[in-house]
Design a protein around this motif. Structure first.
Motif, short mmCIF file in Angstrom:
data_model
loop_
_atom_site.label_atom_id
_atom_site.label_comp_id
_atom_site.label_asym_id
_atom_site.label_seq_id
_atom_site.Cartn_x
_atom_site.Cartn_y
_atom_site.Cartn_z
N ALA A 199 0.83 -1.20 0.00
CA ALA A 199 0.00 0.00 0.00
C ALA A 199 0.86 1.25 0.00
O ALA A 199 0.53 2.25 -0.66
N GLN A 243 -6.24 -1.39 4.92
CA GLN A 243 -7.01 -0.16 4.74
C GLN A 243 -7.82 0.26 5.96
O GLN A 243 -8.20 1.42 6.07
N PRO A 267 -4.20 5.89 4.51
CA PRO A 267 -4.96 5.02 3.61
C PRO A 267 -6.26 5.63 3.11
O PRO A 267 -6.76 5.24 2.06
N TYR A 288 -7.61 -0.11 -5.62
CA TYR A 288 -7.27 1.29 -5.41
C TYR A 288 -6.23 1.73 -6.43
O TYR A 288 -5.54 0.92 -7.04
N ASN A 340 -15.23 1.94 3.25
CA ASN A 340 -13.88 1.91 3.80
C ASN A 340 -13.80 2.77 5.06
O ASN A 340 -13.22 2.38 6.08
#
Length: 329
Positions: free
Chosen positions: A81, A102, A115, A259, A308
């Protein structure tokens, strides 16, 4: 003189011809002009890797560019990430992430990225329930038996996870919190490595995602005791939910989302979102996700971003209530 209807048809045909000339599907102008990469925060062979390679194959055909899956396991999926968050915002670096990186890891690790701000959600890919599994050679044949053993041997039984702050880790702590028991957490860099020690008898159990565990379950190497969801998994109809097994308040599922680096041009984000939506409607993709014990994602754009955010807050509370400690915090 052409009628309005005929003129509209001519314009539509011309637009269709241009789209064909540029290559289907219609894409952001000039993108992609080089190979794409999908960052994965887990080792090869796990659920995230399986889904990433499936997407890579479909995207390569659609965008007419090679798509490479890069595995960067460790640090609760956040190494991959971090790479995606700091990549140039050109749409060429994607991230297939889970709620591990996340929504959970930010409460346990000191990260060099945000994130919720540094990664642009494209869409939800799949949701998989976590499943409590033991080796097929284990003496435990039900969740009730396992809870009794944990109560008799507090802090002696071990459970595996794919890393500190992973959904498997959180699921294990939620299970202990709900049952008033204790077990030793043994983190690994991925589910596939954890499986080896479960099969070898080094670790008692794992609260794995079905996407990672189904192969071992179907192969007769893992015995599933309960799924950690509100209803039974379609691929495991004979396996009770935790609530049915007498354990309430410990439901945990693993979700997988796509993403891209924040700041990526909207046209590229829209092209990725449109293609992901098409891919998730393909019969073979739906069959693959269902075969992993999960459900196909149905959220994109802002709806997925809101999910999220909600999960981020939900796991913040769970981490606090279970007094889970991460590295460096």
């Amino acid at each position: 003189m052409a009628t309005p209807t005929r003129r509209h048809a001519t314009v539509a045909l011309a637009a269709f011809a241009l789209a064909l000339a540029a290559g289907a599907p219609a894409q952001a102008q000039g993108w992609p002009d080089k190979p794409l990469r999908i960052m994965v925060g887990a080792s090869p062979g796990g659920g995230t890797d399986i889904l990433a390679r499936m997407l890579a194959e479909k995207f390569a055909a659609a965008f007419r560019q090679s798509v490479v899956v890069e595995n960067r396991p460790g640090a609760s999926n956040t190494i991959a990430a971090d790479v995606a968050a700091h990549a140039p915002p050109d749409g060429n670096t994607l991230l297939l992430a889970t709620n591990t990186g996340q929504a959970i890891a930010p409460h346990l690790l000191k990260l060099k990225f945000d994130p919720l701000k540094d990664l642009q959600p494209i869409g939800l890919v799949a949701v998989m329930p976590n499943v409590l599994v033991v080796s097929a050679a284990s003496p435990y044949r039900s969740a009730k038996e396992l809870v009794a053993a944990m109560a008799d041997k507090p802090g002696q039984l071990k459970y595996a996870s794919s890393g500190i702050g992973s959904t498997q880790h959180i699921a294990g702590e939620a299970f202990a919190l709900a049952t008033g028991t204790k077990a030793i957490h043994v983190p690994y860099k991925g589910s596939s490595q954890a499986h080896i020690d479960i099969l070898g008898g080094e670790v008692t159990m794992m609260f794995d995602s079905t996407s990672s565990a189904m192969g071992q379950i179907r192969g007769g190497k893992f015995r599933p005791l309960a799924v950690m969801s509100e209803r039974r998994a379609a691929e495991l109809p004979d396996v009770p939910t935790l609530a049915e097994a007498g354990v309430k308040g410990a439901d945990v599922q693993t979700w997988y989302g796509l993403y891209v680096t924040a700041g990526t041009p909207k046209a590229v984000v829209d092209a990725l979102a449109a293609e992901l939506a098409k891919v998730l409607k393909l019969p073979d993709v739906q069959a693959r996700i269902k075969g992993l014990g999960g459900e196909v994602g149905a959220l994109s754009g802002e709806a997925f971003a809101e999910m999220n955010r909600q999960e981020f807050e939900r796991f913040r509370k769970l981490v606090r209530d279970a007094n889970i400690k991460g590295e460096g915090l």
